[in-house]
Design a protein around this motif. Sequence first.
Motif, PDB file in Angstrom:
ATOM      1  N   SER A 129      39.968 -37.443   0.051  1.00 20.86           N
ATOM      2  CA  SER A 129      39.922 -38.443   1.681  1.00 20.86           C
ATOM      3  C   SER A 129      39.938 -39.855   1.856  1.00 20.86           C
ATOM      4  CB  SER A 129      38.471 -38.029   2.391  1.00 20.86           C
ATOM      5  OG  SER A 129      38.547 -38.750   4.205  1.00 20.86           O
ATOM      6  N   VAL A 130      39.822 -39.991   0.704  1.00 23.56           N
ATOM      7  CA  VAL A 130      39.186 -42.007   0.107  1.00 23.56           C
ATOM      8  C   VAL A 130      40.721 -42.191  -0.175  1.00 23.56           C
ATOM      9  CG1 VAL A 130      38.045 -43.847  -1.373  1.00 23.56           C
ATOM     10  CG2 VAL A 130      36.905 -42.527   0.049  1.00 23.56           C
ATOM     11  N   ASN A 156      38.555 -35.666   8.105  1.00 28.31           N
ATOM     12  CA  ASN A 156      39.611 -34.587   7.591  1.00 28.31           C
ATOM     13  C   ASN A 156      38.999 -33.641   6.817  1.00 28.31           C
ATOM     14  OD1 ASN A 156      40.817 -37.375   6.822  1.00 28.31           O
ATOM     15  ND2 ASN A 156      38.860 -38.495   7.186  1.00 28.31           N
ATOM     16  N   TRP A 157      37.460 -33.158   6.628  1.00 25.31           N
ATOM     17  CA  TRP A 157      37.518 -31.825   6.788  1.00 25.31           C
ATOM     18  C   TRP A 157      36.815 -31.185   7.257  1.00 25.31           C
ATOM     19  CZ3 TRP A 157      32.157 -31.577   5.896  1.00 25.31           C
ATOM     20  CH2 TRP A 157      31.466 -33.252   5.218  1.00 25.31           C
ATOM     21  N   PHE A 354      25.876 -38.794   1.795  1.00 28.61           N
ATOM     22  CA  PHE A 354      27.258 -38.217   1.863  1.00 28.61           C
ATOM     23  C   PHE A 354      28.241 -39.754   1.681  1.00 28.61           C
ATOM     24  CE2 PHE A 354      25.823 -34.167   3.845  1.00 28.61           C
ATOM     25  CZ  PHE A 354      26.238 -33.447   2.698  1.00 28.61           C
ATOM     26  N   GLU A 355      28.154 -40.563   2.793  1.00 26.69           N
ATOM     27  CA  GLU A 355      28.704 -41.718   2.482  1.00 26.69           C
ATOM     28  C   GLU A 355      28.587 -42.470   0.788  1.00 26.69           C
ATOM     29  OE1 GLU A 355      30.945 -43.608   4.354  1.00 26.69           O
ATOM     30  OE2 GLU A 355      30.955 -41.598   5.275  1.00 26.69           O
ATOM     31  N   ASP A 356      27.845 -42.527   0.328  1.00 27.36           N
ATOM     32  CA  ASP A 356      27.189 -42.832  -1.104  1.00 27.36           C
ATOM     33  C   ASP A 356      28.643 -42.130  -2.035  1.00 27.36           C
ATOM     34  OD1 ASP A 356      25.674 -45.162  -3.042  1.00 27.36           O
ATOM     35  OD2 ASP A 356      25.293 -42.553  -3.591  1.00 27.36           O
ATOM     36  N   ALA A 357      27.949 -40.871  -2.129  1.00 29.75           N
ATOM     37  CA  ALA A 357      28.945 -39.870  -2.909  1.00 29.75           C
ATOM     38  C   ALA A 357      30.504 -40.145  -2.063  1.00 29.75           C
ATOM     39  CB  ALA A 357      28.942 -38.543  -2.110  1.00 29.75           C
ATOM     40  N   ALA A 362      33.864 -40.600  -7.813  1.00 32.45           N
ATOM     41  CA  ALA A 362      35.002 -41.048  -9.318  1.00 32.45           C
ATOM     42  C   ALA A 362      33.957 -42.133  -9.956  1.00 32.45           C
ATOM     43  CB  ALA A 362      36.266 -41.540  -8.715  1.00 32.45           C
ATOM     44  N   THR A 363      33.403 -42.940  -9.774  1.00 26.81           N
ATOM     45  CA  THR A 363      32.755 -44.130 -10.723  1.00 26.81           C
ATOM     46  C   THR A 363      32.059 -43.952 -10.960  1.00 26.81           C
ATOM     47  OG1 THR A 363      33.328 -46.244  -9.310  1.00 26.81           O
ATOM     48  CG2 THR A 363      31.516 -46.533 -11.071  1.00 26.81           C
TER      49      THR A 363
END
Length: 388
Positions: A129-130, A156-157, A354-357, A362-363
């Motif tokens: 999504s990002v 998005n999902w 969920f926002e942090d994830a 990826a980082t």
Amino acid sequence: MRKRLTALALTGVLVLGLMGCGNTSSKAPEATDDTSAAATSTDTAEPVSSEMEELIKAAQAEGTLTVYGSCEEAYLSAACQKFTELYGINVDFQRLSTGEVYTKIEEENGSPSGDVWFGGTTDPYNEASVAGLLEPYAAINSGSLIGDTYKDADNNWYGIYKGILGFMVNKEEIERLNLKVPQDWDDLIKPEYEGLIGMSNPSTAGTAKLIINTMIQMKGHDEAMKYFQALDKNVYQYTKSGSGPSKMVGSGECVIAIGFLHDGISQILTGYDNIELVIPSSGTSYEIGATAIFKGAKHPNAAKLWIEYALTPDCVNVAKENGSYQFLVISDATQPEEAISFGLDPNNVIEYDFEDAKNNTATYVEDFFQAVTNGSSDSADSSRFLLE
């Protein structure tokens, strides 16, 4: 391996083959203006709206759909077959881990070979999504979700099930080794468990990404990385698929598996009654298994119809009939008795961020590999971090 499902007079005959390698298929019924065959849900028997009727017509005119599935293959196959039976639309499907799907659509860069994604935990969906790889869609059936937690804020999902993260333990082996069954996350880094643990590979499996995010949210970033350094000493192998460790524990290939406990139920019900399920005592997290449309999907109306279908009992109720025992997040779906009897809907789950994830997975995966391999995923030992 990719498979094709096709409707023959809407009897739902299943045809399996290799795409591009002489696969066998049959033609689906031609789409017509008559949508009466799909005018009611087989489970709910509720008439569809005019908006849905128009969507069904448009989807049938496209005639085909390609699904990449990250749930277990039996469930994926059954869900695709049911879709074909209901709507007379050919379905090609392929079972891929969430990491494989993400890599594939990222490389295809807006011209995906698939139309929709089905199943698998949402951390990779959020990465997609990002990256702008998913197509937002305001689903007509989104009101059937049991709460807003189970959908992306930007559409998005959409969630279809949830699964609890925990441990699966081979009781016979743990007793033979004169060890105690681990009850919490910190137990797993004790030296007596060296070489006994199976976990999935964060490069390929959304399950492992959820484990990383869970530890960061429970312990803080730096302490979580120290934890994974210690845990790595005890990990025998990192499997490509998130369900891989659960399939190793019953046979004793590993003694302790980290993963989703519904995968453990599947193994127990196939005959491995030597498996004990453990919900970590200090708390754990849960996945939301999702579905989404790929940006640039070649069959956009069939893809939208898939999303609508996935948010109904027609789709999700076939999970338990095909060895998948997650808790369902569709309000009018029937919860699998197996999951209820094993008590896999606990209250001691963390309030997962969920926002942090979404913004940092990826980082965090890069940080994980730096911590356990002193490098990137590319430098990981392929005999331990499996890619096949």
